[in-house]
Scaffold this active site. Structure first.
Site, short mmCIF file in Angstrom:
data_model
loop_
_atom_site.label_atom_id
_atom_site.label_comp_id
_atom_site.label_asym_id
_atom_site.label_seq_id
_atom_site.Cartn_x
_atom_site.Cartn_y
_atom_site.Cartn_z
N SER A 563 0.64 -1.14 0.10
CA SER A 563 0.12 -0.08 0.04
C SER A 563 0.98 1.32 0.18
O SER A 563 1.84 1.21 -1.08
CB SER A 563 -1.30 -0.25 1.08
OG SER A 563 -2.09 1.18 0.94
N HIS A 678 -7.71 -5.33 -0.38
CA HIS A 678 -7.17 -4.53 -0.89
C HIS A 678 -5.69 -5.01 0.36
O HIS A 678 -4.50 -5.02 0.05
CB HIS A 678 -6.70 -2.89 0.17
CG HIS A 678 -5.73 -2.53 0.23
ND1 HIS A 678 -5.03 -2.12 -0.42
CD2 HIS A 678 -5.55 -1.59 1.50
CE1 HIS A 678 -3.48 -0.95 -0.41
NE2 HIS A 678 -4.10 -0.84 1.37
#
Length: 704
Positions: A563, A678
């Site tokens: 991320s 994610h």
């Protein structure tokens, strides 16, 4: 805000894996196709893009899965992930303790509950509330559980959040706990990024995709409505509308015993907000610094955590302080705050939670946790330290406003998690459950080191290695970092790091660079926007320190991040490709010219800046990995991973970076999971596989 304030508030993501509307996609392509030949890879579910993904997956999986180590690691990882010896962490609602559990027989998971008496047993009896595997099979949907939001204080009705394939986006359905079934004609929403909070059994605050113009640029709800049972969502009454450039708007209810506070939250950007108290007379804006955190109300005292200095009259309250004030006084306009805690230079507030009568504050002192219990009496706060093991990470869980008992989890790099139960009557904590050791920690040691940055700041990092490690400059070493959003990376036990890396002869390092929250808001703010390079340089400083102290050399050093951490490793790999032999870049941001136009990216401009503003793009472009990778530079063989179902950080970042680097002739690996959101994996099998792939790659690159 603490969990009391946001209990039941669920923020999902964009409507579906389609990600962009057709008109948006056409506009994007018109604007960018001239200077971005790989923009077609932003079409998440497009046939051409998915064919490209499949081709890359086949090459990478064929290469990595052919290594003998892969199968060994995969099988060991899966055994860990499916182990029944994991701690079933719980949250308390009423008299029951709820847990979500996944194993080899229930890969999608069981939502279940038990009593405290049962939970204290070695093998508790669990009451199954919902079987996600059965639900997915019956409805022929790839459901992934994304949490519940239950009615306070009875907790008999819940809003369940179900994601297709692990995306942030959720379908919301009302669920009856006692009958263990969905409520016929109950509250429900189609797949969208939604925020919901119970006002009472028949009324909700709701923010969702109401149609054109109802979402912010970040893809979150812009409008809050009051939705009554039996009413169509179209007829729900609007109570607040934010601006399109805001991050998100939400309605929520904070409970303090029998008192209930209805609140509208307006996220101006990622770090600033306006908060309004809803009353019969309308909305009253709370007078507070826009960057402060509202941590709810306990026993009539409002808690406010400062992110910057705040001068009130002739008094200046210091950055990072936790303040309190009578809610009645505050609403009346008074500013007679009391300082609950003012951290020193080595300390930061990690979390604030509460029980019936106390505030529990977890702090970090040089990145190790301490826990304190605060009590407000006779106009003053007193506190005592909760006696817990040192040099590790503490997490408070399972609190309730009906009593003063709670759970504390403790772990460090070599000590598996232990769950303590703090009994208020005994005024002490005792171990209730412990995770077994999935690897033998005896041969290893943990050291905390400090590397001095160019400006003289000491950057801490942890080093985990065998006790007999020779500092010969050739040890295969993996350095992990994050460095953003005031997120602290803390000592934690990882069976996969132990099995997949330490037992293979590797050294593991974790950097606590600026941009994180290890030393409070100032540590974070030091690397914001135009100062972003400080985070990157801190990471490079730690890498160089590992080399200078003969732990490793550039041919045996690998880095990993996901991320924002993916942006970190992607950037330093382009800044200093000579420093690393392996780079694991997971669910990353990489195209910093377009990050704010993709999915939730606009919400992160408070962290990185606005690339559409020329002045801000001038500093962003100096590090944007997608714009700083070149044909004539030798880069390490980078392993990029992402997920098709990641609707937070667009998979187009990784896809386009890989396509560009391949076209330039660079050797690399790419793996895109078609599920997982994610987090990159939707179930235990996928998690086991992803880690086996990563550590097989690292061993192949770094171990002679």
């Amino acid at each position: 805000m603490n969990k009391r304030l946001i209990a039941g508030l669920v923020i999902g993501s964009v409507a579906s894996v389609g990600v962009m509307t057709q008109s948006m996609a056409k506009d994007t392509q018109k604007a960018s196709k001239v200077d971005d030949p790989y923009i077609w890879l932003e079409d998440v579910g497009g046939e051409k893009a998915l064919n490209w993904v499949e081709e890359q997956n086949e090459k990478s999986l064929g290469y990595l899965e052919s290594k003998p180590l892969y199968k060994e690691l995969y099988e060991k990882n899966l055994e860990v992930y499916n182990s029944d010896e994991r701690i079933p962490y719980v949250s308390q609602m009423g008299d029951y303790f709820y847990n979500f559990w996944q194993d080899d027989e229930n890969p999608r998971g069981l939502w279940r509950r038990t009593t405290l008496e049962e939970y204290k047993k070695e093998n508790p009896e669990w009451e199954i509330i919902l079987n996600l595997d059965e639900l997915a099979e019956n409805e022929d949907e790839n459901w992934v559980y994304k949490g519940s939001n239950c009615l306070y204080p009875t907790y008999d009705r819940c809003l369940l959040n179900l994601s297709r394939g692990g995306a942030d986006a959720t379908v919301v359905r009302e669920f009856d706990i006692e009958s263990k079934s969905f409520v016929k004609d109950g509250f429900q929403l189609p797949e969208a990024k939604s925020s919901l909070s119970w006002i009472d059994k028949d009324t909700l605050y709701v923010g969702t995709d109401f149609g054109d113009g109802s979402m912010t640029d970040s893809g979150y709800p812009r409008i809050v409505k009051v939705w009554k049972r039996g009413q169509s969502i179209e007829k729900a009454q609007s109570v607040f509308e934010g601006e399109k450039e805001n991050v998100w708007i939400g309605g929520m209810v904070s409970h303090d015993g029998d008192d209930k506070y209805k609140i509208i939250y307006q996220g101006l950007d990622f770090y600033t907000s306006e908060i309004f108290l809803v009353s019969d007379d309308g909305l009253k804006k709370l007078d507070r610094p826009k960057d402060s955190s509202f941590n709810g109300v306990i026993n009539g005292q409002l808690l406010l955590e400062l992110k910057s200095d705040w001068t009130v009259g002739d008094k200046t309250y210091k950055q990072a302080s936790l303040l309190s004030i009578s809610m009645d006084d505050y609403v009346a306009g008074k500013k007679n705050f009391t300082e609950v805690l003012v951290p020193d230079a080595h300390t930061s507030i990690a979390s604030v939670s509460s029980t019936k009568d106390h505030v529990l504050i977890t702090t970090l002192k040089d990145v190790s946790s301490e826990l304190y219990r605060y009590t407000f009496s006779d106009g003053k706060w007193s506190h005592e330290k909760i006696n817990m093991p040192d040099l590790g990470t503490l997490s408070v869980t399972g609190t309730s406003d009906e009593h003063n008992n709670f759970f504390i989890n403790y772990q460090n790099f070599l000590t598996p998690s232990s769950l303590y139960y703090f009994d208020a009557k005994k005024d002490s904590a005792s171990v209730l459950k412990s995770l077994p050791a999935f690897f033998d920690a005896a041969p290893y040691k943990v050291e905390q080191k400090f590397a001095e940055a160019e400006d003289g700041t000491n950057i801490p990092y942890f080093l985990i290695m065998a006790k007999d490690t020779e500092l010969n400059g050739k040890n295969p070493t993996l350095l992990y970092g994050y460095g953003g959003f005031e997120v602290s990376v803390r000592p934690g036990y990882s069976a996969t790091i132990g099995i997949d890396w330490l037992e293979q002869g590797g050294v593991y390092a974790m950097a606590n660079i600026r941009g994180g929250g290890e030393y409070g808001p100032a540590w974070h703010q030091a690397a914001l926007k135009k100062n972003r390079h400080i985070a990157f340089n801190d990471f490079i400083t730690v890498a160089e320190h590992l080399i200078d102290t003969k732990v490793t050399d550039s041919k045996h050093l690998g880095i990993r991040g996901g991320s924002n951490g993916g942006l970190l490793v992607g950037t330093v790999a382009t800044m200093r490709p000579d420093l690393y032999e392996a780079v694991v870049c997971q669910v990353p941001l990489l195209d910093m010219k377009r990050f704010n136009q993709l999915l939730a990216g606009a919400s992160w401009m408070g962290e990185y800046g606005n690339p559409d503003n020329e002045d801000e793009w001038n500093y962003i472009k100096t590090y944007s990995p997608y714009h700083n990778v070149h044909k004539d530079v030798d880069y390490p063989k980078i392993f990029f991973t992402t997920s098709t179902r990641d609707d937070r950080v667009h998979p187009g970042h990784a896809r386009k970076m890989v396509a560009k680097m391949m076209n330039q002739g660079h050797d690399l690996l790419y793996y895109e999971n078609t599920e997982g959101g994610h987090g990159g994996a939707a179930n235990n099998e996928q998690s086991a596989k992803l880690n086996a792939l990563i550590y097989t790659y690292l061993a192949d690159q770094l171990m002679d």
